[in-house]
Design a protein around this motif. Structure first.
Motif, PDB file in Angstrom:
ATOM      1  N   SER A 119      39.678  45.163  48.252  1.00  0.00           N
ATOM      2  CA  SER A 119      39.233  43.922  47.636  1.00  0.00           C
ATOM      3  C   SER A 119      39.690  43.865  46.184  1.00  0.00           C
ATOM      4  N   VAL A 120      39.911  42.647  45.685  1.00  0.00           N
ATOM      5  CA  VAL A 120      40.407  42.435  44.325  1.00  0.00           C
ATOM      6  C   VAL A 120      39.405  41.570  43.572  1.00  0.00           C
ATOM      7  N   GLN A 121      39.096  41.983  42.357  1.00  0.00           N
ATOM      8  CA  GLN A 121      38.195  41.231  41.492  1.00  0.00           C
ATOM      9  C   GLN A 121      38.974  40.727  40.284  1.00  0.00           C
ATOM     10  N   HIS A 122      39.003  39.422  40.068  1.00  0.00           N
ATOM     11  CA  HIS A 122      39.662  38.827  38.913  1.00  0.00           C
ATOM     12  C   HIS A 122      38.607  38.488  37.864  1.00  0.00           C
ATOM     13  N   ILE A 123      38.773  39.068  36.677  1.00  0.00           N
ATOM     14  CA  ILE A 123      37.851  38.820  35.570  1.00  0.00           C
ATOM     15  C   ILE A 123      38.677  38.519  34.325  1.00  0.00           C
ATOM     16  N   TYR A 182      40.241  45.098  30.533  1.00  0.00           N
ATOM     17  CA  TYR A 182      40.713  46.228  29.732  1.00  0.00           C
ATOM     18  C   TYR A 182      39.557  47.042  29.161  1.00  0.00           C
ATOM     19  N   ASN A 183      38.441  46.414  28.878  1.00  0.00           N
ATOM     20  CA  ASN A 183      37.271  47.195  28.473  1.00  0.00           C
ATOM     21  C   ASN A 183      36.837  48.139  29.590  1.00  0.00           C
ATOM     22  N   GLN A 184      36.877  47.654  30.827  1.00  0.00           N
ATOM     23  CA  GLN A 184      36.507  48.503  31.964  1.00  0.00           C
ATOM     24  C   GLN A 184      37.571  49.561  32.248  1.00  0.00           C
ATOM     25  N   TRP A 185      38.817  49.215  32.036  1.00  0.00           N
ATOM     26  CA  TRP A 185      39.942  50.107  32.338  1.00  0.00           C
ATOM     27  C   TRP A 185      40.060  51.241  31.318  1.00  0.00           C
ATOM     28  N   ALA A 186      39.524  51.053  30.122  1.00  0.00           N
ATOM     29  CA  ALA A 186      39.783  51.940  28.993  1.00  0.00           C
ATOM     30  C   ALA A 186      39.544  53.413  29.305  1.00  0.00           C
ATOM     31  N   SER A 187      38.463  53.721  30.005  1.00  0.00           N
ATOM     32  CA  SER A 187      38.084  55.125  30.209  1.00  0.00           C
ATOM     33  C   SER A 187      39.100  55.892  31.046  1.00  0.00           C
ATOM     34  N   VAL A 188      39.878  55.197  31.881  1.00  0.00           N
ATOM     35  CA  VAL A 188      40.861  55.887  32.728  1.00  0.00           C
ATOM     36  C   VAL A 188      42.287  55.415  32.452  1.00  0.00           C
ATOM     37  N   TYR A 189      42.460  54.591  31.442  1.00  0.00           N
ATOM     38  CA  TYR A 189      43.762  53.959  31.196  1.00  0.00           C
ATOM     39  C   TYR A 189      44.874  54.989  30.992  1.00  0.00           C
ATOM     40  N   ASP A 190      44.562  56.081  30.302  1.00  0.00           N
ATOM     41  CA  ASP A 190      45.583  57.085  29.997  1.00  0.00           C
ATOM     42  C   ASP A 190      45.756  58.130  31.088  1.00  0.00           C
ATOM     43  N   ILE A 209      46.371  46.472  16.332  1.00  0.00           N
ATOM     44  CA  ILE A 209      45.373  45.464  16.679  1.00  0.00           C
ATOM     45  C   ILE A 209      45.236  45.373  18.195  1.00  0.00           C
ATOM     46  N   ASP A 210      44.000  45.237  18.657  1.00  0.00           N
ATOM     47  CA  ASP A 210      43.759  44.983  20.077  1.00  0.00           C
ATOM     48  C   ASP A 210      42.473  44.194  20.217  1.00  0.00           C
ATOM     49  N   PHE A 211      42.342  43.486  21.343  1.00  0.00           N
ATOM     50  CA  PHE A 211      41.132  42.690  21.547  1.00  0.00           C
ATOM     51  C   PHE A 211      40.027  43.460  22.252  1.00  0.00           C
ATOM     52  N   SER A 212      40.340  44.648  22.770  1.00  0.00           N
ATOM     53  CA  SER A 212      39.379  45.441  23.532  1.00  0.00           C
ATOM     54  C   SER A 212      38.741  46.510  22.645  1.00  0.00           C
ATOM     55  N   SER A 213      37.437  46.414  22.439  1.00  0.00           N
ATOM     56  CA  SER A 213      36.746  47.393  21.600  1.00  0.00           C
ATOM     57  C   SER A 213      36.780  48.784  22.221  1.00  0.00           C
ATOM     58  N   ARG A 214      36.702  48.850  23.541  1.00  0.00           N
ATOM     59  CA  ARG A 214      36.690  50.165  24.192  1.00  0.00           C
ATOM     60  C   ARG A 214      38.070  50.817  24.153  1.00  0.00           C
ATOM     61  N   MET A 215      39.109  50.023  24.266  1.00  0.00           N
ATOM     62  CA  MET A 215      40.460  50.573  24.092  1.00  0.00           C
ATOM     63  C   MET A 215      40.616  51.139  22.685  1.00  0.00           C
ATOM     64  N   ALA A 265      49.057  43.896  36.467  1.00  0.00           N
ATOM     65  CA  ALA A 265      48.376  45.002  35.806  1.00  0.00           C
ATOM     66  C   ALA A 265      46.918  45.032  36.232  1.00  0.00           C
ATOM     67  N   GLY A 266      46.416  46.227  36.498  1.00  0.00           N
ATOM     68  CA  GLY A 266      45.024  46.375  36.899  1.00  0.00           C
ATOM     69  C   GLY A 266      44.735  47.806  37.297  1.00  0.00           C
ATOM     70  N   PHE A 267      43.512  48.052  37.704  1.00  0.00           N
ATOM     71  CA  PHE A 267      43.109  49.413  38.067  1.00  0.00           C
ATOM     72  C   PHE A 267      42.073  49.351  39.172  1.00  0.00           C
ATOM     73  N   VAL A 268      41.863  50.483  39.827  1.00  0.00           N
ATOM     74  CA  VAL A 268      40.845  50.595  40.879  1.00  0.00           C
ATOM     75  C   VAL A 268      39.609  51.235  40.262  1.00  0.00           C
ATOM     76  N   ASN A 269      38.488  50.507  40.323  1.00  0.00           N
ATOM     77  CA  ASN A 269      37.267  51.041  39.701  1.00  0.00           C
ATOM     78  C   ASN A 269      36.570  52.046  40.615  1.00  0.00           C
ATOM     79  N   ALA A 270      35.438  52.548  40.155  1.00  0.00           N
ATOM     80  CA  ALA A 270      34.727  53.601  40.890  1.00  0.00           C
ATOM     81  C   ALA A 270      34.232  53.133  42.248  1.00  0.00           C
ATOM     82  N   GLU A 271      34.093  51.828  42.435  1.00  0.00           N
ATOM     83  CA  GLU A 271      33.651  51.281  43.722  1.00  0.00           C
ATOM     84  C   GLU A 271      34.827  50.982  44.648  1.00  0.00           C
TER      85      GLU A 271
END
Length: 260
Positions: free
Chosen positions: A2-6, A12-20, A88-94, A188-194
């Motif tokens: 399944s794909v979630q569009h947000i 990117y805030n959600q992706w930050a923890s695993v982005y690297d 500069i970036d718009f994502s605080s978590r990044m 661009a996107g990532f697979v979350n924990a769910e």
């Protein structure tokens, strides 16, 4: 799957923890290509700055810096002159991750001053009447701007409106992006924990469309490079096993630009 569009910022805030660490093969290709393109760009910008015979620091911007993957390259470049790097970036978590990553590198390189800022990098996307300049106190223009794997998320006109007001006349920019041949299939996107694929807003800009938009914004096109995924990239461990899916597909392109 399944794909979630947000919203792109939320993605990117959600992706930050695993982005690297999630084995993103496009980031790996970007790193490989920048091994040659980035030093070439930085050397051009340094020579141009020195030719002005002005006693000032070379000023650089990483526009849409994410976790600081390429800001780190700016900090570790063997500079022969003082440098100011703003990211500069718009994502605080990044940016939280970037700050931790870059702190030691900054402390080790006394030639470089560094500043990180959170801001909407492309204000006209959401407000066509807004200034294209990101809302960052003291933000000026730069000798060199890099913006890597960002363009996919921004309409071309908005992207280059901002880029054009941030690059000094005679200055340089390096823009890299997902190739439209890949972008028509994936985003661009990532697979979350769910196990859900999370994606923001994406556009499949072609290299030709990008070149045209850059020219219209007042840039001279110095170099355009396109990159196809090869078996050697995967077999040699230069990209993750996820690269097999894209062998034979154009996945990346980059433009080196000079502001006229």
């Amino acid at each position: 799957m399944s794909v979630q569009h947000i919203s792109t910022r939320d993605a990117y805030n959600q992706w930050a923890s695993v982005y690297d660490t999630d084995g993103n093969m496009l980031q790996a290709i970007d790193d490989l290509e920048l091994e040659q393109l980035l030093p070439e760009l930085l050397n051009l910008g340094s020579v141009g700055s020195k030719s002005l015979a002005v006693a000032r620091k070379l000023e650089l911007l990483d526009l849409g810096c994410g976790t600081g993957r390429n800001t780190a390259k700016l900090l570790t470049h063997p500079w022969a002159q003082p440098v100011f790097v703003r990211a500069i970036d718009f994502s605080s978590r990044m940016l939280d991750i970037a700050e931790k990553k870059l702190l030691t590198l900054h402390e080790e390189n006394k030639m470089v001053d560094l500043m990180l800022n959170q801001a909407d990098c492309f204000p006209t996307v959401t407000d066509k009447s807004a200034s294209p300049v990101p809302n960052v106190e003291g933000l000026g223009t730069f000798d060199i701007v890099i913006s890597t794997l960002v363009l996919e998320h921004v309409p071309l006109q908005d992207y280059f409106a901002t880029l054009a007001v941030l690059v000094k006349k005679g200055g340089y920019a390096l823009v890299t992006n997902m190739h439209s041949e890949m972008g028509r299939i994936s985003q661009a996107g990532f697979v979350n924990a769910e196990g859900v694929k999370v994606r923001g807003t994406s556009f499949a800009h072609t290299p030709e469309m990008t070149v045209e938009a850059a020219r219209e914004a007042g840039f001279e096109i110095m170099n355009v490079k396109e990159r196809t995924m090869t078996e050697a990239d995967v077999k040699g461990g230069r990209v993750s096993e996820r690269g097999w899916k894209w062998v034979g597909t154009q996945v990346w392109y980059g433009l080196m630009l000079r502001r006229q």
